[in-house]
Motif scaffolding. Sequence first.
Motif, PDB file in Angstrom:
ATOM      1  N   ARG A  63       1.239   5.187   0.804  1.00  0.00           N
ATOM      2  CA  ARG A  63       0.632   6.084   1.788  1.00  0.00           C
ATOM      3  C   ARG A  63       1.070   7.514   1.489  1.00  0.00           C
ATOM      4  O   ARG A  63       2.268   7.799   1.399  1.00  0.00           O
ATOM      5  N   VAL A  90       0.861  -1.184   0.000  1.00  0.00           N
ATOM      6  CA  VAL A  90       0.000   0.000   0.000  1.00  0.00           C
ATOM      7  C   VAL A  90       0.896   1.232   0.000  1.00  0.00           C
ATOM      8  O   VAL A  90       1.846   1.329   0.792  1.00  0.00           O
ATOM      9  N   ARG A 148     -12.899   2.448   0.001  1.00  0.00           N
ATOM     10  CA  ARG A 148     -11.950   1.856  -0.939  1.00  0.00           C
ATOM     11  C   ARG A 148     -12.646   1.532  -2.249  1.00  0.00           C
ATOM     12  O   ARG A 148     -13.574   0.706  -2.305  1.00  0.00           O
ATOM     13  N   THR A 178       6.698   4.255   0.084  1.00  0.00           N
ATOM     14  CA  THR A 178       6.246   4.895  -1.152  1.00  0.00           C
ATOM     15  C   THR A 178       7.419   5.527  -1.888  1.00  0.00           C
ATOM     16  O   THR A 178       7.504   5.455  -3.123  1.00  0.00           O
ATOM     17  N   ILE A 217      -5.256  11.310   4.765  1.00  0.00           N
ATOM     18  CA  ILE A 217      -4.270  10.256   4.489  1.00  0.00           C
ATOM     19  C   ILE A 217      -4.842   9.379   3.385  1.00  0.00           C
ATOM     20  O   ILE A 217      -5.917   8.785   3.537  1.00  0.00           O
ATOM     21  N   CYS A 220       4.798  11.610   1.636  1.00  0.00           N
ATOM     22  CA  CYS A 220       4.575  10.172   1.570  1.00  0.00           C
ATOM     23  C   CYS A 220       5.541   9.491   2.521  1.00  0.00           C
ATOM     24  O   CYS A 220       6.476  10.102   3.042  1.00  0.00           O
ATOM     25  N   ASP A 221       5.321   8.194   2.754  1.00  0.00           N
ATOM     26  CA  ASP A 221       6.170   7.447   3.675  1.00  0.00           C
ATOM     27  C   ASP A 221       7.377   6.868   2.939  1.00  0.00           C
ATOM     28  O   ASP A 221       7.535   7.033   1.730  1.00  0.00           O
ATOM     29  N   ASN A 266       0.301  11.766   2.501  1.00  0.00           N
ATOM     30  CA  ASN A 266      -0.293  12.785   3.368  1.00  0.00           C
ATOM     31  C   ASN A 266      -0.836  13.888   2.472  1.00  0.00           C
ATOM     32  O   ASN A 266      -0.084  14.504   1.698  1.00  0.00           O
ATOM     33  N   HIS A 303      -4.525   6.140   0.877  1.00  0.00           N
ATOM     34  CA  HIS A 303      -3.945   4.806   0.713  1.00  0.00           C
ATOM     35  C   HIS A 303      -4.233   4.323  -0.703  1.00  0.00           C
ATOM     36  O   HIS A 303      -5.404   4.243  -1.118  1.00  0.00           O
ATOM     37  N   TYR A 304      -3.166   4.004  -1.438  1.00  0.00           N
ATOM     38  CA  TYR A 304      -3.301   3.457  -2.788  1.00  0.00           C
ATOM     39  C   TYR A 304      -2.893   1.989  -2.741  1.00  0.00           C
ATOM     40  O   TYR A 304      -1.742   1.661  -2.445  1.00  0.00           O
TER      41      TYR A 304
END
Length: 751
Positions: free
Chosen positions: A231, A229, A281, A358, A250, A354-355, A233, A252-253
């Motif tokens: 993530r 996934v 989703r 990602t 937030i 992004c995290d 922001n 989520h893809y």
Amino acid sequence: MPLPFLPGNSVNKHLGKERFHKSQHFDYSKGAPMLVGSEKPGIGGELLVGQKIQPKYSVLPKGEGSDIPSWVAFDKQVLCFEAYFQEVVPEKHDETYRIRKCRIFFYLEDGTIQVVEPEYKNSGIPQGTLIRRHRIPLPPPDDDQFYNVYHFNINQQMVLYSRAFMVTNCDPFTKNFLSKLGVRLNAPANAPEDPYSNLREQMEKSMKPLRPYERYDTLKQFLDHDRNVLRFNCFWDDTENMFGDPRELIMHYFLADDTIEIREVIYPNSGRDATPKFLGRSKLPKHAPNPKQQPGEITGRTVLNVFSSKGQGERYILDSLKTGAVHQEFYKDCDLTLGGEVNVWGRRVVICDCDNFTKDYYRSKYGIEDFTPVQYKAPPAPKPPRPVPPYNGFGSEEDSLCSCQGLLPKPPQKDFRKLMEKDRHGLESNVLRFHAKMLSADPIDRDRLFVISFYLSDDTISMFEPPQRNSGVLGGKFLERGRVKKPGQELFKSEMSEYFSAQDLYVGATVNLNNQRFQLLDADEYTFNYMEHHAEEFPKANVGSIFSKLRSISEERQTEIRQFLALSDPGNTGFIPYESFRGLLVGMECGLSEHEVMTLGRCFSEREQPEADVSLMLAVAQDYLRKKHFETFPDMARAFTHQDKHRTGHLSTKETRTICKAFQLPLAEDLLRALLNKFTEAEEIDYHAFLAGINWRENPAPPVLPDDTLKFDVNWSFQTSSPAVKNVNYSAMLEDMFSTNNIDPTTATST
């Protein structure tokens, strides 16, 4: 001409026979007499009329080249035959009979047979194991015998429990095995077709379209990216609407199916309800909201040339080009970038950050390296300082501070990690002990000596004053163990007070403990070794820092030092007495403390370990045990013998110490440790010699003087355990300190 059947003319059948026992054929079963030995032979083991010998073992031969039995030689070896049987189907117009195919397994290890029918979908009949694995008897009249491997062949009929099975074929292993046994195999046969099964297949084919549907293969994408996934922001500016404000989101893809889920970040006391999701989703269209479509306008496939007729029914053609199909564009992972905008059903959402996962994904797939986050909100204002009220004098300062940090006061937290690392462990006491004297104008207090113990586990200090004869002062515990504040601090203040630490205690230091000044005169060997091994924590025991101070002196002083050392060593041996060495460093006035001088002398010293008087130590130990009325030496001997499993007369130091503690041996910790070290050989203790030495009943030692007892009571470690520093190798010290190579002082090691 045969003789008449008269007495004397017939042959005696029992002539030469030695066995005349009779088998037991009748017995009681559940209280009723019945025949239980129908298979048993007659008199002397002879068969009865119509009785046949049944083999007790397998008819298969033993393994070639070995004498092992067949159930070992043919373990896990099975003969497989293909067969079928015909079953009559009454009262059904679709079929009158049914051909059921099955497989017959013959296990070579024990001669058992199993019949299994493969399961067919929607057959409506119970299938699977038709006959469980066991030995199957032959059909009558040979029902007293069982099927063996020689009864099997291809293209023949077998009757198993009144049901006829037609064997059609077998596998290659079975053919090879039967050929080696000498069995001539018949030609394989084909199973007849089942009319009803053919009808079912035709019906299933008629239900399938002539042209296959288009396949959308999403399994590979799911298997490659499941639970992966992305993530992000995000930020949505909703200030244009009434009562709107900026919203943090937030996103989520999900890489497994290209779906998007959005959650809202709701802070405490924000005035908003904690909704579970901002967007469920699903796939997010790019041009939403779209106009509503009519039912059937958006389909997975398109149809061309639809017509119908009464005789031929409906006809249609699938359009592979999808002419006139309505296409929708959805967001993909390539459309999501930092700083980009996403249309979430008419809402303008900006991707800000992004995290790490990602970032790695975009870096590896698309080669993107710039992940500069977008600042969408002002930095948070610094938190206002929380003033702490001053100490009120009740309890400790830490306890009073905890009562100001919350409504429910909690006890102050201790440094548990430090407690576990620095607590006593075996012979490692983690206690620094110093010999000190009191600094006072009173001549009586001026001669009082103390032992200061610093516990590294919790930074506490305790003081003990050894009693001195005719001093007029009662010795004993002088200061209870606890943390001691440094002098010169205000009592009622908001800041935490400073306490004495291990770095504040060293030889030559003057400490003020509870408004009483003490001067540290000496330390035990454990303290010196601990401070030298942890030189980075104790600057006074760091040889590198001491060298730095000595290198800072002028060239004239260095010349004077060399001349003084040359005069102190007329024989040019490279060694001078420690007292001369100490007087030189003290007279230089270069800022070295007594502890630093002792550390430098220990580093370049010729040290001799004095031998402690073992007889004196045993005499002192017996004096203690006699005063405490300790007489359980036989019990200790039995405990030592019980612990010694191999009866060697030796135990480890840990086991000996444990037994002494279990019997509560009333000896000081340091004295007990010294005694165990004296009786230790190759890390083991001769417990017989140890018990004989401390047994004051059987082996009494000569009486000791009170001064000797006092010395071993508290101060024994300062006089007997520390090695004496007599001579100092000044040549090695000068080479390390004033060498032209300019050696790093932190790398100096003891010689």
